[in-house]
Design a protein around this motif. Structure first.
Motif, PDB file in Angstrom:
ATOM      1  N   GLN A 167       0.826  -1.208   0.000  1.00  0.00           N
ATOM      2  CA  GLN A 167       0.000   0.000   0.000  1.00  0.00           C
ATOM      3  C   GLN A 167       0.864   1.263   0.000  1.00  0.00           C
ATOM      4  OE1 GLN A 167      -2.866  -0.313   3.253  1.00  0.00           O
ATOM      5  NE2 GLN A 167      -3.101  -2.493   2.811  1.00  0.00           N
ATOM      6  N   LEU A 168       1.829   1.313   0.890  1.00  0.00           N
ATOM      7  CA  LEU A 168       2.693   2.489   0.959  1.00  0.00           C
ATOM      8  C   LEU A 168       3.487   2.682  -0.328  1.00  0.00           C
ATOM      9  CD1 LEU A 168       4.088   2.272   4.610  1.00  0.00           C
ATOM     10  CD2 LEU A 168       2.153   3.619   3.764  1.00  0.00           C
ATOM     11  N   ALA A 169       3.958   1.581  -0.897  1.00  0.00           N
ATOM     12  CA  ALA A 169       4.728   1.671  -2.135  1.00  0.00           C
ATOM     13  C   ALA A 169       3.863   2.168  -3.286  1.00  0.00           C
ATOM     14  CB  ALA A 169       5.332   0.306  -2.475  1.00  0.00           C
ATOM     15  N   ASP A 170       2.648   1.668  -3.380  1.00  0.00           N
ATOM     16  CA  ASP A 170       1.766   2.074  -4.471  1.00  0.00           C
ATOM     17  C   ASP A 170       1.350   3.532  -4.343  1.00  0.00           C
ATOM     18  OD1 ASP A 170       1.918  -0.432  -5.589  1.00  0.00           O
ATOM     19  OD2 ASP A 170      -0.059  -1.086  -4.906  1.00  0.00           O
ATOM     20  N   VAL A 171       1.059   3.964  -3.130  1.00  0.00           N
ATOM     21  CA  VAL A 171       0.693   5.363  -2.920  1.00  0.00           C
ATOM     22  C   VAL A 171       1.859   6.271  -3.304  1.00  0.00           C
ATOM     23  CG1 VAL A 171       0.178   7.077  -1.149  1.00  0.00           C
ATOM     24  CG2 VAL A 171      -1.078   4.930  -1.201  1.00  0.00           C
ATOM     25  N   ALA A 172       3.058   5.925  -2.882  1.00  0.00           N
ATOM     26  CA  ALA A 172       4.228   6.743  -3.219  1.00  0.00           C
ATOM     27  C   ALA A 172       4.452   6.789  -4.720  1.00  0.00           C
ATOM     28  CB  ALA A 172       5.462   6.195  -2.507  1.00  0.00           C
ATOM     29  N   ALA A 173       4.318   5.640  -5.389  1.00  0.00           N
ATOM     30  CA  ALA A 173       4.525   5.597  -6.840  1.00  0.00           C
ATOM     31  C   ALA A 173       3.464   6.405  -7.574  1.00  0.00           C
ATOM     32  CB  ALA A 173       4.519   4.147  -7.319  1.00  0.00           C
ATOM     33  N   ALA A 174       2.217   6.307  -7.129  1.00  0.00           N
ATOM     34  CA  ALA A 174       1.142   7.056  -7.780  1.00  0.00           C
ATOM     35  C   ALA A 174       1.307   8.554  -7.577  1.00  0.00           C
ATOM     36  CB  ALA A 174      -0.212   6.593  -7.254  1.00  0.00           C
ATOM     37  N   MET A 175       1.690   8.965  -6.378  1.00  0.00           N
ATOM     38  CA  MET A 175       1.913  10.386  -6.133  1.00  0.00           C
ATOM     39  C   MET A 175       3.046  10.917  -7.003  1.00  0.00           C
ATOM     40  SD  MET A 175      -0.302  11.502  -3.881  1.00  0.00           S
ATOM     41  CE  MET A 175       0.497  13.049  -3.490  1.00  0.00           C
ATOM     42  N   ALA A 176       4.133  10.148  -7.103  1.00  0.00           N
ATOM     43  CA  ALA A 176       5.263  10.574  -7.930  1.00  0.00           C
ATOM     44  C   ALA A 176       4.868  10.656  -9.394  1.00  0.00           C
ATOM     45  CB  ALA A 176       6.433   9.614  -7.737  1.00  0.00           C
ATOM     46  N   GLN A 215       2.596  21.827 -10.372  1.00  0.00           N
ATOM     47  CA  GLN A 215       1.506  22.243  -9.498  1.00  0.00           C
ATOM     48  C   GLN A 215       1.358  21.256  -8.337  1.00  0.00           C
ATOM     49  OE1 GLN A 215      -2.014  24.146 -11.415  1.00  0.00           O
ATOM     50  NE2 GLN A 215      -1.210  23.252 -13.282  1.00  0.00           N
ATOM     51  N   ARG A 216       0.488  21.584  -7.421  1.00  0.00           N
ATOM     52  CA  ARG A 216       0.331  20.770  -6.230  1.00  0.00           C
ATOM     53  C   ARG A 216      -0.394  19.463  -6.530  1.00  0.00           C
ATOM     54  NH1 ARG A 216      -1.413  25.898  -2.400  1.00  0.00           N
ATOM     55  NH2 ARG A 216       0.678  26.807  -2.269  1.00  0.00           N
ATOM     56  N   CYS A 217      -0.259  18.529  -5.596  1.00  0.00           N
ATOM     57  CA  CYS A 217      -0.817  17.197  -5.783  1.00  0.00           C
ATOM     58  C   CYS A 217      -1.492  16.744  -4.492  1.00  0.00           C
ATOM     59  CB  CYS A 217       0.273  16.207  -6.183  1.00  0.00           C
ATOM     60  SG  CYS A 217      -0.321  14.530  -6.491  1.00  0.00           S
ATOM     61  N   GLY A 218      -2.767  16.402  -4.594  1.00  0.00           N
ATOM     62  CA  GLY A 218      -3.514  15.914  -3.447  1.00  0.00           C
ATOM     63  C   GLY A 218      -3.917  14.464  -3.636  1.00  0.00           C
ATOM     64  N   ALA A 219      -4.573  13.927  -2.620  1.00  0.00           N
ATOM     65  CA  ALA A 219      -5.049  12.545  -2.667  1.00  0.00           C
ATOM     66  C   ALA A 219      -6.469  12.512  -2.120  1.00  0.00           C
ATOM     67  CB  ALA A 219      -4.151  11.633  -1.845  1.00  0.00           C
ATOM     68  N   LEU A 220      -7.292  11.669  -2.735  1.00  0.00           N
ATOM     69  CA  LEU A 220      -8.666  11.474  -2.294  1.00  0.00           C
ATOM     70  C   LEU A 220      -9.010  10.009  -2.454  1.00  0.00           C
ATOM     71  CD1 LEU A 220     -11.784  13.635  -3.034  1.00  0.00           C
ATOM     72  CD2 LEU A 220     -11.839  11.206  -3.588  1.00  0.00           C
ATOM     73  N   GLY A 221      -9.656   9.414  -1.454  1.00  0.00           N
ATOM     74  CA  GLY A 221      -9.982   8.000  -1.570  1.00  0.00           C
ATOM     75  C   GLY A 221     -11.194   7.613  -0.766  1.00  0.00           C
ATOM     76  N   PHE A 222     -11.686   6.424  -1.067  1.00  0.00           N
ATOM     77  CA  PHE A 222     -12.901   5.892  -0.467  1.00  0.00           C
ATOM     78  C   PHE A 222     -12.614   4.562   0.211  1.00  0.00           C
ATOM     79  CE2 PHE A 222     -13.961   8.441  -4.159  1.00  0.00           C
ATOM     80  CZ  PHE A 222     -14.917   9.304  -3.663  1.00  0.00           C
ATOM     81  N   CYS A 223     -13.049   4.413   1.447  1.00  0.00           N
ATOM     82  CA  CYS A 223     -12.906   3.179   2.224  1.00  0.00           C
ATOM     83  C   CYS A 223     -11.427   2.777   2.286  1.00  0.00           C
ATOM     84  CB  CYS A 223     -13.794   2.078   1.654  1.00  0.00           C
ATOM     85  SG  CYS A 223     -13.953   0.642   2.718  1.00  0.00           S
ATOM     86  N   MET A 224     -11.025   1.669   1.676  1.00  0.00           N
ATOM     87  CA  MET A 224      -9.602   1.341   1.630  1.00  0.00           C
ATOM     88  C   MET A 224      -8.808   2.525   1.082  1.00  0.00           C
ATOM     89  SD  MET A 224      -7.641  -1.601  -0.639  1.00  0.00           S
ATOM     90  CE  MET A 224      -7.826  -0.671  -2.188  1.00  0.00           C
ATOM     91  N   GLY A 225      -9.323   3.133   0.028  1.00  0.00           N
ATOM     92  CA  GLY A 225      -8.643   4.277  -0.561  1.00  0.00           C
ATOM     93  C   GLY A 225      -8.603   5.486   0.346  1.00  0.00           C
ATOM     94  N   GLY A 226      -9.595   5.609   1.250  1.00  0.00           N
ATOM     95  CA  GLY A 226      -9.548   6.685   2.228  1.00  0.00           C
ATOM     96  C   GLY A 226      -8.373   6.527   3.171  1.00  0.00           C
ATOM     97  N   ARG A 227      -8.133   5.288   3.578  1.00  0.00           N
ATOM     98  CA  ARG A 227      -6.953   5.034   4.418  1.00  0.00           C
ATOM     99  C   ARG A 227      -5.682   5.359   3.644  1.00  0.00           C
ATOM    100  NH1 ARG A 227      -7.754   0.058   5.118  1.00  0.00           N
ATOM    101  NH2 ARG A 227      -6.157  -0.886   3.802  1.00  0.00           N
ATOM    102  N   LEU A 228      -5.642   5.008   2.372  1.00  0.00           N
ATOM    103  CA  LEU A 228      -4.454   5.274   1.575  1.00  0.00           C
ATOM    104  C   LEU A 228      -4.261   6.772   1.322  1.00  0.00           C
ATOM    105  CD1 LEU A 228      -4.522   2.211   1.347  1.00  0.00           C
ATOM    106  CD2 LEU A 228      -3.947   2.430  -1.073  1.00  0.00           C
ATOM    107  N   ALA A 229      -5.355   7.525   1.239  1.00  0.00           N
ATOM    108  CA  ALA A 229      -5.225   8.980   1.127  1.00  0.00           C
ATOM    109  C   ALA A 229      -4.575   9.551   2.383  1.00  0.00           C
ATOM    110  CB  ALA A 229      -6.591   9.613   0.884  1.00  0.00           C
ATOM    111  N   TYR A 230      -4.951   9.008   3.524  1.00  0.00           N
ATOM    112  CA  TYR A 230      -4.304   9.379   4.788  1.00  0.00           C
ATOM    113  C   TYR A 230      -2.820   9.027   4.748  1.00  0.00           C
ATOM    114  CZ  TYR A 230      -3.100   8.592   9.761  1.00  0.00           C
ATOM    115  OH  TYR A 230      -2.497   8.568  10.997  1.00  0.00           O
ATOM    116  N   PHE A 231      -2.479   7.850   4.248  1.00  0.00           N
ATOM    117  CA  PHE A 231      -1.067   7.479   4.109  1.00  0.00           C
ATOM    118  C   PHE A 231      -0.353   8.436   3.167  1.00  0.00           C
ATOM    119  CE2 PHE A 231      -1.939   2.649   4.895  1.00  0.00           C
ATOM    120  CZ  PHE A 231      -2.080   2.893   6.251  1.00  0.00           C
ATOM    121  N   ALA A 232      -1.036   8.874   2.100  1.00  0.00           N
ATOM    122  CA  ALA A 232      -0.417   9.799   1.154  1.00  0.00           C
ATOM    123  C   ALA A 232      -0.020  11.094   1.845  1.00  0.00           C
ATOM    124  CB  ALA A 232      -1.358  10.082  -0.008  1.00  0.00           C
TER     125      ALA A 232
END
Length: 239
Positions: free
Chosen positions: A100-109, A120-137
């Motif tokens: 999860q951490l690796a995928d979030v980092a790769a997607a953000m990059a 420009q700036r980069c944010g994260a938004l997610g739902f359920c599992m993805g909500g947790r990953l947005a927090y990790f982002a």
């Protein structure tokens, strides 16, 4: 690729983040803008997630939705009940914290590197599992802001809360069968001293209230949450 025309102002395509790791890209009518990494539920980058990507692209964001189950079920698309629900749960169970951490980092990059984002700036938004990953982002991957809709098990990872130094917004269902009120209270307490944190609870709504493809859809809560998230991300990612 769907062309950017007057009839269809959002252009979309799949791109590769890394070999075997794809993501759905939706570009806004202007063709460029701040980035938003859209993090799926356990059901894959399915019709609903792609529609959400297009919705946020219409709001002016360059949206990248990574295929998070790429290791075990590339481009899987699941429905919300029966065997599909069971498959989603199994995929989630096998999706390790390190992955999860690796995928979030790769997607953000990857989102930051898009020419349509161009510094420009980069944010994260997610739902359920993805909500947790947005927090990790926000905590581990350098997101400039994050929005978590009914993020499952965030309360189990609050040791990361002090690492969140950017604005973050949480949306919770008031009658969530998966996230009990004490879990929401724990998140609220962990971010009580964070000036950029918001916690919104929608009374009487069930888990998954944002998804029009689910029986739990609650349009009034979905509209209110989207308006709050849009104001929040427009304020934090533009400029």
């Amino acid at each position: 690729m769907i062309p950017n025309t007057a009839a269809d102002p959002v252009s979309t395509r799949w791109i590769d983040i890394a070999p075997g790791f794809a993501a759905y890209l939706a570009l806004p009518p202007a063709g460029r803008g701040p980035a938003l990494v859209l993090l799926q539920e356990i059901f894959g980058v399915n019709t609903h997630i792609r529609a959400v990507a297009r919705q946020w692209a219409l709001d002016g964001f360059v949206v990248l939705a990574p295929d998070l189950f790429h290791r075990r079920a590339p481009r899987v698309e699941l429905a919300y009940s029966g065997d599909d629900h069971a498959q989603g749960l199994a995929l989630h169970q096998g999706y390790t914290h390190a992955e999860q951490l690796a995928d979030v980092a790769a997607a953000m990059a990857a989102a930051r590197a898009l020419p349509e984002v161009a510094g420009q700036r980069c944010g994260a938004l997610g739902f359920c599992m993805g909500g947790r990953l947005a927090y990790f982002a926000a905590a581990t991957a350098g997101a400039d802001a994050a929005v978590a809709y009914y993020g499952g098990r965030i309360q189990d990872h609050l040791a990361l809360a002090p690492q969140v130094g950017v604005p973050i917004q949480f949306h919770y269902a008031g009658d969530d069968e998966y996230i009990p009120p004490p879990a929401v209270d724990a998140v609220r307490a962990a971010f009580a001293g964070h000036a950029g944190a918001e916690v919104h609870v929608y009374p009487g709504t069930p888990h998954g209230f944002n998804c029009w493809a689910r029986t739990s859809y609650e349009p009034r809560a979905a509209a209110l949450a989207h308006g709050r998230a849009l104001q929040f991300l427009a304020a934090t990612l533009n400029g």
